[in-house]
Design an enzyme around this catalytic site. Structure first.
Site, PDB file in Angstrom:
ATOM      1  N   ARG A 185      -1.598 -14.579   3.990  1.00 15.72           N
ATOM      2  CA  ARG A 185      -2.345 -13.942   5.086  1.00 15.72           C
ATOM      3  C   ARG A 185      -1.603 -14.126   6.420  1.00 15.72           C
ATOM      4  O   ARG A 185      -1.557 -13.215   7.246  1.00 15.72           O
ATOM      5  CB  ARG A 185      -3.756 -14.523   5.186  1.00 15.72           C
ATOM      6  CG  ARG A 185      -4.648 -14.229   3.989  1.00 15.72           C
ATOM      7  CD  ARG A 185      -5.198 -12.836   3.949  1.00 15.72           C
ATOM      8  NE  ARG A 185      -6.143 -12.545   5.001  1.00 15.72           N
ATOM      9  CZ  ARG A 185      -6.844 -11.417   5.084  1.00 15.72           C
ATOM     10  NH1 ARG A 185      -6.685 -10.462   4.161  1.00 15.72           N
ATOM     11  NH2 ARG A 185      -7.675 -11.201   6.078  1.00 15.72           N
ATOM     12  N   HIS A 191      -1.819  -5.644   1.461  1.00 14.53           N
ATOM     13  CA  HIS A 191      -3.079  -6.363   1.233  1.00 14.53           C
ATOM     14  C   HIS A 191      -2.774  -7.751   0.691  1.00 14.53           C
ATOM     15  O   HIS A 191      -1.870  -7.912  -0.124  1.00 14.53           O
ATOM     16  CB  HIS A 191      -3.926  -5.615   0.192  1.00 14.53           C
ATOM     17  CG  HIS A 191      -5.072  -6.423  -0.341  1.00 14.53           C
ATOM     18  ND1 HIS A 191      -6.300  -6.459   0.273  1.00 14.53           N
ATOM     19  CD2 HIS A 191      -5.161  -7.263  -1.411  1.00 14.53           C
ATOM     20  CE1 HIS A 191      -7.103  -7.273  -0.401  1.00 14.53           C
ATOM     21  NE2 HIS A 191      -6.439  -7.770  -1.430  1.00 14.53           N
ATOM     22  N   TYR A 213     -12.303  -2.698  -3.105  1.00 13.94           N
ATOM     23  CA  TYR A 213     -12.822  -2.734  -1.734  1.00 13.94           C
ATOM     24  C   TYR A 213     -14.353  -2.728  -1.721  1.00 13.94           C
ATOM     25  O   TYR A 213     -14.963  -2.172  -0.802  1.00 13.94           O
ATOM     26  CB  TYR A 213     -12.271  -1.550  -0.943  1.00 13.94           C
ATOM     27  CG  TYR A 213     -10.839  -1.748  -0.460  1.00 13.94           C
ATOM     28  CD1 TYR A 213     -10.469  -2.861   0.294  1.00 13.94           C
ATOM     29  CD2 TYR A 213      -9.860  -0.795  -0.725  1.00 13.94           C
ATOM     30  CE1 TYR A 213      -9.167  -3.038   0.748  1.00 13.94           C
ATOM     31  CE2 TYR A 213      -8.547  -0.962  -0.268  1.00 13.94           C
ATOM     32  CZ  TYR A 213      -8.220  -2.087   0.475  1.00 13.94           C
ATOM     33  OH  TYR A 213      -6.927  -2.256   0.935  1.00 13.94           O
ATOM     34  N   GLU A 217     -10.038 -10.309  -7.599  1.00 17.86           N
ATOM     35  CA  GLU A 217      -9.087  -9.205  -7.481  1.00 17.86           C
ATOM     36  C   GLU A 217      -7.995  -9.217  -8.562  1.00 17.86           C
ATOM     37  O   GLU A 217      -7.613  -8.151  -9.071  1.00 17.86           O
ATOM     38  CB  GLU A 217      -8.418  -9.246  -6.099  1.00 17.86           C
ATOM     39  CG  GLU A 217      -9.380  -8.906  -4.970  1.00 17.86           C
ATOM     40  CD  GLU A 217      -8.746  -9.009  -3.589  1.00 17.86           C
ATOM     41  OE1 GLU A 217      -9.376  -8.544  -2.618  1.00 17.86           O
ATOM     42  OE2 GLU A 217      -7.622  -9.548  -3.460  1.00 17.86           O
ATOM     43  N   LYS A 227       0.838  -1.199   0.000  1.00 22.66           N
ATOM     44  CA  LYS A 227       0.000   0.000   0.000  1.00 22.66           C
ATOM     45  C   LYS A 227       0.882   1.262   0.000  1.00 22.66           C
ATOM     46  O   LYS A 227       2.114   1.181   0.191  1.00 22.66           O
ATOM     47  CB  LYS A 227      -0.928  -0.050   1.218  1.00 22.66           C
ATOM     48  CG  LYS A 227      -1.910  -1.233   1.185  1.00 22.66           C
ATOM     49  CD  LYS A 227      -2.834  -1.213   2.407  1.00 22.66           C
ATOM     50  CE  LYS A 227      -3.744  -2.424   2.439  1.00 22.66           C
ATOM     51  NZ  LYS A 227      -4.647  -2.418   3.628  1.00 22.66           N
ATOM     52  N   ASN A 272      -1.730  -0.055   7.127  1.00 19.73           N
ATOM     53  CA  ASN A 272      -1.200  -1.352   7.580  1.00 19.73           C
ATOM     54  C   ASN A 272      -0.381  -2.072   6.502  1.00 19.73           C
ATOM     55  O   ASN A 272      -0.261  -3.292   6.505  1.00 19.73           O
ATOM     56  CB  ASN A 272      -2.323  -2.223   8.147  1.00 19.73           C
ATOM     57  CG  ASN A 272      -3.381  -2.574   7.103  1.00 19.73           C
ATOM     58  OD1 ASN A 272      -3.213  -2.267   5.921  1.00 19.73           O
ATOM     59  ND2 ASN A 272      -4.450  -3.218   7.532  1.00 19.73           N
TER      60      ASN A 272
HETATM   61  P1  DAT Z   1      -7.477  -7.060   5.547  1.00 18.41           P
HETATM   62  O1  DAT Z   1      -6.693  -5.959   4.872  1.00 18.41           O
HETATM   63  O2  DAT Z   1      -6.720  -7.649   6.707  1.00 18.41           O
HETATM   64  O3  DAT Z   1      -7.985  -8.094   4.587  1.00 18.41           O
HETATM   65  P2  DAT Z   1     -10.197  -6.044   5.640  1.00 18.41           P
HETATM   66  O4  DAT Z   1     -10.394  -6.634   4.283  1.00 18.41           O
HETATM   67  O5  DAT Z   1     -11.208  -6.405   6.687  1.00 18.41           O
HETATM   68  O6  DAT Z   1      -8.749  -6.373   6.217  1.00 18.41           O
HETATM   69  O7  DAT Z   1     -10.189  -4.446   5.522  1.00 18.41           O
HETATM   70  C1  DAT Z   1      -9.524  -3.813   4.450  1.00 18.41           C
HETATM   71  C2  DAT Z   1      -8.753  -2.645   4.991  1.00 18.41           C
HETATM   72  O8  DAT Z   1      -9.643  -1.694   5.545  1.00 18.41           O
HETATM   73  C3  DAT Z   1      -7.801  -2.996   6.135  1.00 18.41           C
HETATM   74  O9  DAT Z   1      -6.556  -3.451   5.668  1.00 18.41           O
HETATM   75  C4  DAT Z   1      -7.717  -1.710   6.884  1.00 18.41           C
HETATM   76  C5  DAT Z   1      -9.100  -1.104   6.713  1.00 18.41           C
HETATM   77  N1  DAT Z   1      -9.969  -1.440   7.844  1.00 18.41           N
HETATM   78  C6  DAT Z   1     -10.588  -2.623   8.079  1.00 18.41           C
HETATM   79  N2  DAT Z   1     -11.304  -2.592   9.209  1.00 18.41           N
HETATM   80  C7  DAT Z   1     -11.157  -1.343   9.702  1.00 18.41           C
HETATM   81  C8  DAT Z   1     -11.658  -0.658  10.858  1.00 18.41           C
HETATM   82  N3  DAT Z   1     -12.464  -1.270  11.730  1.00 18.41           N
HETATM   83  N4  DAT Z   1     -11.263   0.624  11.039  1.00 18.41           N
HETATM   84  C9  DAT Z   1     -10.455   1.242  10.159  1.00 18.41           C
HETATM   85  N5  DAT Z   1      -9.960   0.661   9.055  1.00 18.41           N
HETATM   86  C10 DAT Z   1     -10.303  -0.607   8.824  1.00 18.41           C
HETATM   87 MG    MG Z   2      -9.384  -7.964   3.103  1.00 15.04          MG
END
Ligand code: DAT
Ligand code: MG
Length: 144
Positions: free
Chosen positions: A86, A116, A50, A127, A10, A113
């Site tokens: 993951r 992805h 997303y 994706e 990212k 973070n």
């Molecule tokens: P991941 O990236 O671990 O697959 P995800 O698909 O649930 O996580 O969410 C995509 C991204 O969105 C994640 O990397 C960071 C952001 N995100 C997820 N949950 C969040 C939250 N509760 N508050 C803020 N950002 C969040």
């Molecule tokens: Mg995800």
């Protein structure tokens, strides 16, 4: 054919000059990079990639962040690579990501973070074509 997954470094990972560090961790696991590019999200790609998060309270901040600068997009291939990647990435919230994982060692914020990885084979199949045409992928299992 070995499993495939989409990985994105990212904008925070690119800005922090962690491209090499992140790729090193993935390659050391013996995962194969079969496609790689530097690219920048536009608004439509953010909403497609997303789509499961559009409308959530955190989505505006996530979208602003993901379109804020260039990313590295990669397709990795290898045995059980979706769950393997993951595990190497770690928990979504870096506070809860185990030491030894990329987020556990290198990140602190939930939005920023670093990386992805697709979360299932259905997600990977959705994706990967958002970022790569078939001609841009060089499978280890085909004579490319
Ligand atoms: P991941 O990236 O671990 O697959 P995800 O698909 O649930 O996580 O969410 C995509 C991204 O969105 C994640 O990397 C960071 C952001 N995100 C997820 N949950 C969040 C939250 N509760 N508050 C803020 N950002 C969040
Ligand atoms: Mg995800």
């Amino acid at each position: 054919m070995p499993e495939r997954t989409l990985v994105l470094i990212k904008p925070d990972g690119v800005k922090r000059q962690l491209i090499g560090e992140i790729i090193r961790r993935l390659e050391q696991k013996n995962l194969r990079i079969i496609g790689i590019k530097m690219m920048k999200f536009d608004s439509a790609l953010a909403d497609d990639h997303y789509s499961e998060h559009v409308g959530k309270d955190f989505y505006p901040a996530l979208k602003d962040f993901i379109i804020s600068g260039p990313c590295i997009a990669m397709v990795l291939e290898g045995r059980e690579c979706i769950i393997t990647v993951r595990n190497i990435i770690g928990n979504t919230d870096p506070v809860n990501a185990l030491p030894g994982s990329i987020r556990g060692d290198l990140a602190l914020e939930v939005t920023q973070n670093l990386i992805h990885g697709s979360d299932s084979s259905a997600t990977a199949e959705k994706e990967i074509p958002l970022f790569f045409s078939p001609q841009e992928l060089f499978s280890t299992s085909s004579p490319d």
